[in-house]
Design a protein around this motif. Sequence first.
Motif, short mmCIF file in Angstrom:
data_model
loop_
_atom_site.label_atom_id
_atom_site.label_comp_id
_atom_site.label_asym_id
_atom_site.label_seq_id
_atom_site.Cartn_x
_atom_site.Cartn_y
_atom_site.Cartn_z
N GLY A 101 -8.38 38.21 58.44
CA GLY A 101 -9.42 39.01 57.81
C GLY A 101 -9.14 39.23 56.34
O GLY A 101 -10.04 39.11 55.49
N THR A 102 -7.89 39.53 56.01
CA THR A 102 -7.51 39.71 54.61
C THR A 102 -7.63 38.40 53.84
O THR A 102 -8.10 38.37 52.69
N TRP A 103 -7.20 37.32 54.48
CA TRP A 103 -7.32 36.00 53.85
C TRP A 103 -8.79 35.69 53.55
O TRP A 103 -9.13 35.24 52.44
N ALA A 104 -9.68 35.94 54.50
CA ALA A 104 -11.11 35.66 54.31
C ALA A 104 -11.68 36.48 53.17
O ALA A 104 -12.48 35.98 52.36
N GLU A 105 -11.28 37.75 53.08
CA GLU A 105 -11.78 38.60 52.00
C GLU A 105 -11.38 38.05 50.63
O GLU A 105 -12.17 38.10 49.68
N ARG A 106 -10.18 37.53 50.53
CA ARG A 106 -9.72 36.99 49.23
C ARG A 106 -10.54 35.79 48.79
O ARG A 106 -10.66 35.51 47.59
N TYR A 107 -11.12 35.08 49.77
CA TYR A 107 -11.91 33.90 49.44
C TYR A 107 -13.41 34.15 49.56
O TYR A 107 -14.20 33.21 49.49
N GLY A 108 -13.79 35.41 49.74
CA GLY A 108 -15.20 35.76 49.81
C GLY A 108 -15.90 35.23 51.05
O GLY A 108 -17.11 34.91 51.01
N LEU A 109 -15.17 35.15 52.16
CA LEU A 109 -15.73 34.60 53.40
C LEU A 109 -15.87 35.70 54.45
O LEU A 109 -15.24 36.75 54.37
N ALA A 162 -15.04 37.49 57.62
CA ALA A 162 -13.77 37.55 58.34
C ALA A 162 -13.88 37.08 59.78
O ALA A 162 -13.05 36.30 60.25
N GLU A 163 -14.88 37.54 60.51
CA GLU A 163 -14.97 37.20 61.93
C GLU A 163 -15.23 35.72 62.15
O GLU A 163 -14.65 35.10 63.06
N LYS A 164 -16.05 35.12 61.31
CA LYS A 164 -16.32 33.68 61.45
C LYS A 164 -15.05 32.87 61.19
O LYS A 164 -14.76 31.91 61.90
N VAL A 165 -14.28 33.28 60.18
CA VAL A 165 -13.03 32.59 59.88
C VAL A 165 -12.06 32.72 61.04
O VAL A 165 -11.42 31.75 61.45
N TYR A 166 -11.96 33.93 61.58
CA TYR A 166 -11.01 34.17 62.67
C TYR A 166 -11.36 33.34 63.90
O TYR A 166 -10.46 32.78 64.56
N GLN A 167 -12.62 33.21 64.22
CA GLN A 167 -13.03 32.43 65.39
C GLN A 167 -12.66 30.96 65.22
O GLN A 167 -12.29 30.29 66.18
N VAL A 168 -12.75 30.43 64.00
CA VAL A 168 -12.33 29.06 63.75
C VAL A 168 -10.81 28.95 63.85
O VAL A 168 -10.26 28.02 64.44
N ALA A 218 -10.28 23.37 56.17
CA ALA A 218 -11.24 22.27 56.00
C ALA A 218 -12.62 22.67 56.49
O ALA A 218 -13.64 22.21 55.95
N GLN A 219 -12.66 23.53 57.50
CA GLN A 219 -13.95 23.94 58.07
C GLN A 219 -14.60 25.10 57.33
O GLN A 219 -15.81 25.14 57.15
N VAL A 220 -13.78 26.07 56.91
CA VAL A 220 -14.36 27.29 56.34
C VAL A 220 -14.26 27.37 54.82
O VAL A 220 -14.96 28.18 54.19
N ALA A 221 -13.41 26.56 54.21
CA ALA A 221 -13.22 26.61 52.76
C ALA A 221 -12.96 25.21 52.22
O ALA A 221 -11.98 24.97 51.51
N ALA A 222 -13.85 24.30 52.53
CA ALA A 222 -13.66 22.89 52.17
C ALA A 222 -13.62 22.67 50.66
O ALA A 222 -13.07 21.66 50.19
N ASP A 223 -14.19 23.61 49.89
CA ASP A 223 -14.22 23.45 48.44
C ASP A 223 -12.99 24.06 47.75
O ASP A 223 -12.89 24.03 46.53
N ARG A 224 -12.06 24.60 48.53
CA ARG A 224 -10.86 25.23 47.97
C ARG A 224 -9.65 24.32 48.14
O ARG A 224 -9.61 23.47 49.04
N ASP A 225 -8.64 24.53 47.31
CA ASP A 225 -7.39 23.78 47.39
C ASP A 225 -6.66 24.19 48.67
O ASP A 225 -6.24 25.34 48.79
N PRO A 226 -6.50 23.29 49.64
CA PRO A 226 -5.87 23.66 50.91
C PRO A 226 -4.43 24.13 50.73
O PRO A 226 -3.95 24.98 51.49
#
Length: 222
Positions: free
Chosen positions: A34-42, A44-50, A61-69
Motif C-alpha cells: 500500500g505504501t509502495w503504491a502511494e509513492r507511485y500514485g497507484l 493500493a488495493e489493485k496493486v496488492y491483488q496483483v 511490469a503489470q502495474v507500473a510498466a512506465d517506471r524503472d523496475p
Amino acid sequence: MTIEPGRPARMKYVLFDVDGTLIDAVSNQRRVWGTWAERYGLEAEKVYQVALRTRPMETFAQVAADRDPRQCLATLHELEDEDVRSGVYAAFDGATELLQGLPLGSWALVTSNYEHRVRGRFLRTGLPLPGVIVDAAAVEEGKPSPVPYLRAAEQLGAEPGDCLVIEDAPSGVRSGLRAGMTVWGVNTTVAVDGVHRHFVSLREAVPHILAFASGPGGDIAA
C-alpha cells in the motif's frame, strides 16, 4: 512400511514456506504494498491483488510498466526492510511447538523473501532458525519452479521422496509437487489444488507433521 533388520530407517525432512505458513505477515505485506503504491500514485488495493499472484518484477511490469523496475524494486526493498525493523509480527499458533519438536537437521525454510528478513522476523517472534534457508537470492528460478525445494533437499542431504512441503500458496504448492515431494496445505479454508492433505490451520497440522518427521510409519496418508 517394513524395515529390514539391521538397516537404519531413512530420515524424513520437512520443508516450510515462511510467510502465511509459519508467520502471519498478511497485514504487513498489504501495508508495504500500500505504501509502495502511494509513492507511485497507484491504487493500493489493485496493486496488492496483483502482488499476491506474481513476483515483484512481474508486479511492476503489470502495474507500473512506465517506471524503472530497478527503482521500483529498490523502493520495495526499503519498505520491506523497515517493516522488519518496526512492524508487528506474530507466529501462527503451533509454530513454536512444531519447530522445537522437529529433529535437528530435519527441516529447512524455503522462501521467496530474503534471508535477512526471515531472520529478522524469526527473531521478532521467537521462532528457532534451522541450518538451511533457501531464499530468493539462492536460486535463479523461484516458485512455482521446483528449484527452491530441490535446492533445500540437496543442502539437507535428502531425497525428494523423503520430504514433506508445508505451504499455503498455489505457487509454493506447485513448486513442491514439481520437485516430487509430498505437499500439505495449511492456513487456508479451501484446499489449494494438488495438495496431498489440507489443514485449515497450522495448529491442526502440528501433530501430523511431527508424526511424519518421526520417520517410517509416520503420518503421510491423505
